[in-house]
Design a protein around this motif. Structure first.
Motif, PDB file in Angstrom:
ATOM      1  N   GLY A  12      12.922 106.327 103.245  1.00  0.00           N
ATOM      2  CA  GLY A  12      13.749 107.455 102.845  1.00  0.00           C
ATOM      3  C   GLY A  12      13.583 107.658 101.354  1.00  0.00           C
ATOM      4  O   GLY A  12      12.930 106.856 100.674  1.00  0.00           O
ATOM      5  N   LEU A  13      14.188 108.704 100.839  1.00  0.00           N
ATOM      6  CA  LEU A  13      14.122 109.013  99.407  1.00  0.00           C
ATOM      7  C   LEU A  13      12.685 108.938  98.897  1.00  0.00           C
ATOM      8  O   LEU A  13      12.401 108.331  97.863  1.00  0.00           O
ATOM      9  CB  LEU A  13      15.021 108.056  98.607  1.00  0.00           C
ATOM     10  CG  LEU A  13      16.516 108.179  98.866  1.00  0.00           C
ATOM     11  CD1 LEU A  13      17.276 107.063  98.150  1.00  0.00           C
ATOM     12  CD2 LEU A  13      17.043 109.533  98.399  1.00  0.00           C
ATOM     13  N   GLY A  14      11.797 109.523  99.645  1.00  0.00           N
ATOM     14  CA  GLY A  14      10.396 109.594  99.222  1.00  0.00           C
ATOM     15  C   GLY A  14       9.718 108.240  99.078  1.00  0.00           C
ATOM     16  O   GLY A  14       8.705 108.130  98.412  1.00  0.00           O
ATOM     17  N   LYS A  51      11.554 105.444  98.153  1.00  0.00           N
ATOM     18  CA  LYS A  51      12.397 104.588  97.298  1.00  0.00           C
ATOM     19  C   LYS A  51      13.338 103.718  98.126  1.00  0.00           C
ATOM     20  O   LYS A  51      13.995 102.834  97.608  1.00  0.00           O
ATOM     21  CB  LYS A  51      13.239 105.464  96.350  1.00  0.00           C
ATOM     22  CG  LYS A  51      12.447 106.016  95.194  1.00  0.00           C
ATOM     23  CD  LYS A  51      12.523 105.101  93.992  1.00  0.00           C
ATOM     24  CE  LYS A  51      11.661 105.629  92.865  1.00  0.00           C
ATOM     25  NZ  LYS A  51      11.827 104.930  91.619  1.00  0.00           N
ATOM     26  N   ILE A  95       6.647 107.075  92.648  1.00  0.00           N
ATOM     27  CA  ILE A  95       6.911 106.686  94.036  1.00  0.00           C
ATOM     28  C   ILE A  95       6.026 107.464  95.008  1.00  0.00           C
ATOM     29  O   ILE A  95       5.559 106.934  96.012  1.00  0.00           O
ATOM     30  CB  ILE A  95       8.417 106.840  94.382  1.00  0.00           C
ATOM     31  CG1 ILE A  95       8.702 106.209  95.748  1.00  0.00           C
ATOM     32  CG2 ILE A  95       8.893 108.273  94.309  1.00  0.00           C
ATOM     33  CD1 ILE A  95       8.445 104.736  95.809  1.00  0.00           C
ATOM     34  N   PRO A 150      17.072 114.956  95.236  1.00  0.00           N
ATOM     35  CA  PRO A 150      17.295 114.174  94.015  1.00  0.00           C
ATOM     36  C   PRO A 150      15.958 113.911  93.338  1.00  0.00           C
ATOM     37  O   PRO A 150      14.939 113.765  94.013  1.00  0.00           O
ATOM     38  CB  PRO A 150      17.911 112.866  94.537  1.00  0.00           C
ATOM     39  CG  PRO A 150      17.695 112.848  96.008  1.00  0.00           C
ATOM     40  CD  PRO A 150      17.451 114.247  96.457  1.00  0.00           C
ATOM     41  N   LEU A 203      13.386 111.963  92.483  1.00  0.00           N
ATOM     42  CA  LEU A 203      13.093 110.634  93.034  1.00  0.00           C
ATOM     43  C   LEU A 203      12.677 109.626  91.971  1.00  0.00           C
ATOM     44  O   LEU A 203      12.969 108.434  92.072  1.00  0.00           O
ATOM     45  CB  LEU A 203      11.999 110.747  94.099  1.00  0.00           C
ATOM     46  CG  LEU A 203      12.335 111.675  95.285  1.00  0.00           C
ATOM     47  CD1 LEU A 203      11.121 111.870  96.170  1.00  0.00           C
ATOM     48  CD2 LEU A 203      13.502 111.114  96.087  1.00  0.00           C
ATOM     49  N   GLU A 204      11.987 110.123  90.942  1.00  0.00           N
ATOM     50  CA  GLU A 204      11.509 109.188  89.917  1.00  0.00           C
ATOM     51  C   GLU A 204      12.646 108.617  89.081  1.00  0.00           C
ATOM     52  O   GLU A 204      12.480 107.631  88.381  1.00  0.00           O
ATOM     53  CB  GLU A 204      10.478 109.869  89.012  1.00  0.00           C
ATOM     54  CG  GLU A 204       9.254 110.410  89.726  1.00  0.00           C
ATOM     55  CD  GLU A 204       8.510 109.361  90.562  1.00  0.00           C
ATOM     56  OE1 GLU A 204       8.578 108.162  90.209  1.00  0.00           O
ATOM     57  OE2 GLU A 204       7.878 109.747  91.561  1.00  0.00           O
ATOM     58  N   ILE A 210      15.524 107.584  90.346  1.00  0.00           N
ATOM     59  CA  ILE A 210      16.378 106.697  91.140  1.00  0.00           C
ATOM     60  C   ILE A 210      16.136 105.242  90.761  1.00  0.00           C
ATOM     61  O   ILE A 210      15.009 104.755  90.788  1.00  0.00           O
ATOM     62  CB  ILE A 210      16.116 106.912  92.654  1.00  0.00           C
ATOM     63  CG1 ILE A 210      16.508 108.335  93.042  1.00  0.00           C
ATOM     64  CG2 ILE A 210      16.868 105.881  93.501  1.00  0.00           C
ATOM     65  CD1 ILE A 210      16.174 108.689  94.470  1.00  0.00           C
ATOM     66  N   THR A 214      21.728 106.699  93.988  1.00  0.00           N
ATOM     67  CA  THR A 214      21.488 108.143  93.911  1.00  0.00           C
ATOM     68  C   THR A 214      22.604 108.879  93.178  1.00  0.00           C
ATOM     69  O   THR A 214      22.431 110.026  92.780  1.00  0.00           O
ATOM     70  CB  THR A 214      21.339 108.761  95.323  1.00  0.00           C
ATOM     71  OG1 THR A 214      22.390 108.256  96.139  1.00  0.00           O
ATOM     72  CG2 THR A 214      20.016 108.388  95.954  1.00  0.00           C
ATOM     73  N   GLU A 231      22.287 114.006 104.691  1.00  0.00           N
ATOM     74  CA  GLU A 231      20.940 113.449 104.755  1.00  0.00           C
ATOM     75  C   GLU A 231      20.640 112.934 106.166  1.00  0.00           C
ATOM     76  O   GLU A 231      21.551 112.617 106.920  1.00  0.00           O
ATOM     77  CB  GLU A 231      20.909 112.248 103.797  1.00  0.00           C
ATOM     78  CG  GLU A 231      19.754 112.249 102.833  1.00  0.00           C
ATOM     79  CD  GLU A 231      19.730 110.932 102.085  1.00  0.00           C
ATOM     80  OE1 GLU A 231      18.699 110.273 102.123  1.00  0.00           O
ATOM     81  OE2 GLU A 231      20.771 110.571 101.496  1.00  0.00           O
ATOM     82  N   ALA A 282       9.773 116.201 100.422  1.00  0.00           N
ATOM     83  CA  ALA A 282       9.357 114.993  99.695  1.00  0.00           C
ATOM     84  C   ALA A 282      10.366 113.860  99.737  1.00  0.00           C
ATOM     85  O   ALA A 282      10.030 112.725  99.431  1.00  0.00           O
ATOM     86  CB  ALA A 282       9.044 115.356  98.250  1.00  0.00           C
ATOM     87  N   ASP A 283      11.622 114.111 100.121  1.00  0.00           N
ATOM     88  CA  ASP A 283      12.567 112.995 100.147  1.00  0.00           C
ATOM     89  C   ASP A 283      12.722 112.384 101.539  1.00  0.00           C
ATOM     90  O   ASP A 283      12.425 111.228 101.758  1.00  0.00           O
ATOM     91  CB  ASP A 283      13.927 113.388  99.544  1.00  0.00           C
ATOM     92  CG  ASP A 283      14.579 114.553 100.263  1.00  0.00           C
ATOM     93  OD1 ASP A 283      13.871 115.303 100.961  1.00  0.00           O
ATOM     94  OD2 ASP A 283      15.804 114.709 100.120  1.00  0.00           O
TER      95      ASP A 283
END
Lengths: 294, 248
Positions: A116-118, A120, A248, B13, B15-16, B18, B29, B91, B120-121
Motif C-alpha cells: 500500500g502507499l505506493g 511504503k 519508493i 499523500p 509518498l516520498e 511518508i 501519514t 482507502e 500510484a498509492d
C-alpha cells in the motif's frame, strides 16, 4: 478447494500453478498456447481463442465460475488481468483483493499481503474475498511431470471491437530475464553519461535500465527500460543503482533483486537503506574502477 | 463535434514524505501533504486534448477529502471547466470508490469518462472496470493513445506482449497510462485564475463496509546488508566481487 486461474502470460501461470500444487484442484484459463503449461498439475487447461476483449473474457470466466464449482479465483496482475478481475468483480459483486504477493488459505478466510502507499507499507489483511490478482513472483516455477488435457473455448464478443493485434517488436530489452541490471538515475547528470556506463554493462553482460525521471522525463533511455512501480518489476541476481536516490516508486520495482549495489554522492540517499553494498562518491570515478577489478 | 468529458482525478499523500514510526514500524501519514496523482494528470491532459480539437466541456470529479481543493485548482489550471469534490474517501475500498464516482457521473452529461489505470498509492487497478460495470459502459483500458471521431473512440492498449487496437461507440470509459501523453504545466496566469474558480463540494453518502480486515500495515522490512564504503577503491573491489559472483 477448487481454484480458477486466469493468466495471459506464461510465467505467472506457471508460478501460480506451482504455488497451488497440493493446496487444491485448479483449472488454468489462458490465452497462451504453450505446451509447457501442461506440466503443472492443472485438472485441465482451457485455451481461450478469439479476440482478447476483457469484457468477453470476464463474462466467460464468470459463467465458468458459477457452473464449475470453483471456490477461489486467482488472476495474474497483467494489463488485461487487472481489467478482467475488475469487470468480474463488478459483474459478480465480489470484492477483489488486488496485487497480492503472499496468500494463505485458512478455513473460510484468506490472509493476504500486498503493498500500500505506493510500496511504503505492506498491508496484511484477512478476508472472505474469493477473487485475487497476484503479482509475478508469487512462487518459483516448479514444473512436474503431469500432462493436463487442453480444451478450447471461444471468447464471446463484447461491446468493444478489437480492430488489430500487433505483436510488440522483438524486444531488445528483456529486463525481467536479465541476470545483472545496471540502472542509472538523475545523478547521471547528462545523457552522454550513458556512454561511460556502457563498459560496465558490457563487462558484466548486463542490461541497462533507468529510473522514472531518466526514462520518462528526460528521455535519456527508452521507456521500456524504466524500473519502478509504474515501469518494470525486476528481480536480477544483482542490481546496480547508479545515481539513483531511491524514491519508493523505484524501490517497488527492484525490491526483489537478490543483491543490490548502490553508488551515490549523497551519503544520506535513501537507496543506501535498500542496498547490500554501497559506495559513496562520484559514479564517473567509481564505475571505471569497478570495471578494472572485474 | 463537441464531446463532454468526465475526468476522475485523485489526490494522494506525497509518498516520498511518508516517514516510518520507528517503534511500531508503521508508516506515518498524518500531516503528510496531498498531491495531484500522476495518472490523474495524464487523464486531464487526455481530456483537454480532446476538448481542444473538438470542443465540449470537461468536468472533473475527485473523491477525496477537503484538502482536494488544491488538486482541483491544478486541474482547472490545466483546462478543466467544472469540478466536483466529494469528501468521505476511504482507502482500500475500490468498490466504494467506484460506486460513489458512478453515482455522481450519472447526474452529469458525458460522452466519455477518463481515469488513470492504476493510481500510484493503492495501485489496485480495479476502479476503471468497476466504474464501467456500474455505468454499464464499454471499457477501453490502459490506453497508450486515444483518437475520437464521429462518436467513435479508438485506443491502443499495450499489454505485456502485444499492442491491441480497439474501438467503441460513446459513451465509454477510458483508462489511461503514463505513456498516453505528457501532462502540461499550466502557465502562471491560469493558475491564478483557477484559484478563484468555484468548486462544488459534496459529502459522500454511499456506505459499504470493507469485507477485509487489516491485520497489520507496516513499512516493508529491508533485510539488506547495508555495507557502505566511503573508501571508493575498497568499495569498487568489493562490488566487482559481487558482480563476478552474479555472472556465474
Amino acid at each position: 478447494m477448487k481454484f480458477l486461474i486466469f493468466s495471459d502470460i506464461e510465467d505467472s501461470a506457471k508460478q501460480v500453478m506451482s504455488f497451488l500444487k497440493g493446496k487444491g484442484d485448479f483449472v488454468l484459463y489462458t490465452t497462451e498456447k504453450g505446451e509447457s503449461l501442461t506440466k503443472y498439475g492443472a485438472q485441465k487447461i482451457v485455451l481461450l481463442t478469439g479476440k482478447p476483449e476483457v469484457k468477453g473474457i470476464s463474462s466467460l470466466l464468470s459463467d465458468e465460475f458459477s457452473s464449475g464449482g470453483y471456490d477461489l479465483v486467482m488472476i495474474a496482475s497483467t494489463v488485461l488481468g487487472r481489467d478482467i478481475a475488475s469487470l468480474f468483480s463488478g459483474q459478480k459483486s465480489i470484492e477483489v483483493i488486488p496485487e497480492i504477493f503472499e496468500i494463505k488459505f485458512n478455513s473460510g478466510t484468506v490472509t493476504t499481503k500486498r503493498y500500500g502507499l505506493g510500496g511504503k507499507a505492506v498491508i496484511e489483511e484477512e478476508s472472505r474475498s474469493k477473487v485475487f490478482t497476484f503479482l509475478s513472483g508469487l512462487s518459483d516455477d516448479v514444473p512436474g511431470d503431469g500432462s493436463s488435457p487442453i480444451e478450447t473455448k471461444n471468447i464471446p464478443e463484447g461491446v468493444v471491437k478489437i480492430l488489430a493485434i500487433e505483436q510488440k517488436k522483438a524486444k531488445e530489452v528483456n529486463l525481467e530475464k536479465a541476470n545483472i541490471i545496471i540502472a542509472v538515475g538523475r545523478g547521471l547528470g547528462k545523457m552522454e553519461g550513458i556512454q561511460q556506463i556502457e563498459p560496465l554493462v558490457k563487462a558484466v553482460r548486463g542490461e541497462l535500465a533507468g529510473s522514472r525521471p531518466v526514462c520518462l522525463d528526460y528521455h535519456w533511455l527508452s521507456e521500456d527500460r524504466q524500473v519502478g512501480y509504474s515501469g518494470r518489476t525486476v528481480k536480477p541476481k544483482a542490481y546496480v543503482a547508479l545515481g539513483i536516490s531511491g524514491q519508493i516508486q523505484h524501490i517497488a520495482g527492484m525490491r526483489g533483486s537478490k543483491v543490490v549495489v548502490a553508488v551515490n554522492k549523497d551519503k544520506n540517499a535513501p537507496i543506501f537503506q535498500e542496498a547490500d553494498y554501497g559506495i559513496v562518491g562520484d559514479l564517473y570515478q567509481i564505475v571505471p574502477k569497478i570495471v578494472s577489478y572485474l | 463535434m463537441p464531446y463532454d468529458i468526465v475526468v476522475l482525478i485523485k489526490q494522494i499523500p506525497d509518498l516520498e514524505l511518508i516517514k516510518v514510526n520507528q517503534e511500531t514500524g508503521e508508516p506515518i501519514t498524518d500531516g503528510v501533504p496531498f498531491k495531484f496523482e500522476n495518472l490523474s494528470k495524464n487523464s486531464v491532459e487526455a481530456a483537454v486534448r480532446i476538448k481542444e480539437k473538438n470542443g465540449g466541456k470537461i468536468t472533473a470529479v475527485l473523491f477525496g477529502n477537503e484538502k482536494g481543493t488544491q488538486v482541483m485548482k491544478e486541474a482547472y489550471a490545466m483546462g478543466v471547466d467544472e469540478g466536483v469534490l466529494i469528501t468521505g474517501y476511504s482507502e482500500n475500498n475500490p468498490v466504494l470508490t467506484a460506486k460513489v464516482l458512478a453515482q455522481k457521473i450519472k447526474q452529469l452529461h458525458y460522452d466519455l469518462v477518463i481515469l488513470g489505470n492504476q493510481s500510484a498509492d493503492s495501485m489496485s487497478g480495479m476502479v476503471a472496470g468497476l466504474v464501467a460495470t456500474e455505468l454499464n459502459l464499454p471499457l477501453l483500458s490502459n490506453a497508450v493513445s486515444i483518437e475520437v471521431a464521429d462518436r467513435i473512440v479508438k485506443v491502443s492498449t499495450a499489454t505485456e506482449k502485444d499492442v491491441i487496437k480497439s474501438e467503441a461507440t460513446m459513451p465509454a470509459v477510458i483508462s489511461v497510462t503514463q505513456e498516453t501523453n505528457e501532462p502540461r504545466f499550466p502557465p502562471v496566469l491560469q493558475i491564478i485564475k483557477a484559484g478563484k474558480k468555484n468548486i462544488t463540494t459534496e459529502q459522500s453518502t454511499v456506505k459499504i463496509e470493507n469485507t477485509s480486515k487489516i491485520i497489520s500495515k507496516k513499512a516493508p522490512k529491508s533485510e539488506r546488508k547495508r555495507l557502505i564504503f566511503e573508501d571508493v577503491d575498497k568499495g569498487a573491489q568489493e562490488v566487482a566481487k559481487v558482480l563476478k559472483e552474479a555472472m556465474k
